[in-house]
Design an enzyme around this catalytic site. Sequence first.
Site: not given
Length: 220
Positions: A86, A90
């Site tokens: 994750y 990002k």
Amino acid sequence: VQAAVDATIADFGRVDVLVNTAGILRFAAMEDLPLSDWNEVINVNLTGYFITSQRFGREMIKAGQGRLVHISTVASHSPETFSGVYSSTKAGVNMMSKMLAAEWGPYGVRSNCVEPCFVKTPMSANFYADPEVEKSRSRLIATRRIGEVSDIANAVMFLASKRSDFTTGDAIKVDGGFSNMMGDLTAKPGGRRAYADNYLKNKGVELWSDESGVAKPTDQ
């Protein structure tokens, strides 16, 4: 995505703003993370952002104007541990936004990120179903509250508007001050505020806060 571009042009004649706000998580320690989960999260969180940016961005380039706003996260700078890829996706979004800002700036297209932290959304609702979790997380935030969707929307509206016309390739943290809390969360004997107050009292300094009638926040 191309169908959405075509429908937008058909209805409005141009594209002014794109907000990239897709995101999924697959929780795992890195040594256990299945490659299928790695690929799935990258496909949504990074490749998905690229495809939508590219296809809508082409129309913005032709029009000579446009604004892209990508929802990133403060976890793009500080790892969201045991959340697989994750944070990496990002972080990739942040750099992609800078690339778009640099390459498309001459065409009048701007690209920026919004970096939230601890926001109540349908995806995070199960976290805050436990009052102790919300209390514990709130303590990590300078404003001592969990963010709302409206907090993020306000930042998006700013970056999507003409009020931010000279801002591109940047990111706005919308985290209630979470990113500034490392020093405050580092323990001192008796608590950080109490330690400072005692230091001044031992020097004979009269504390304004003792007489002001303002309640002191505790380290808890």
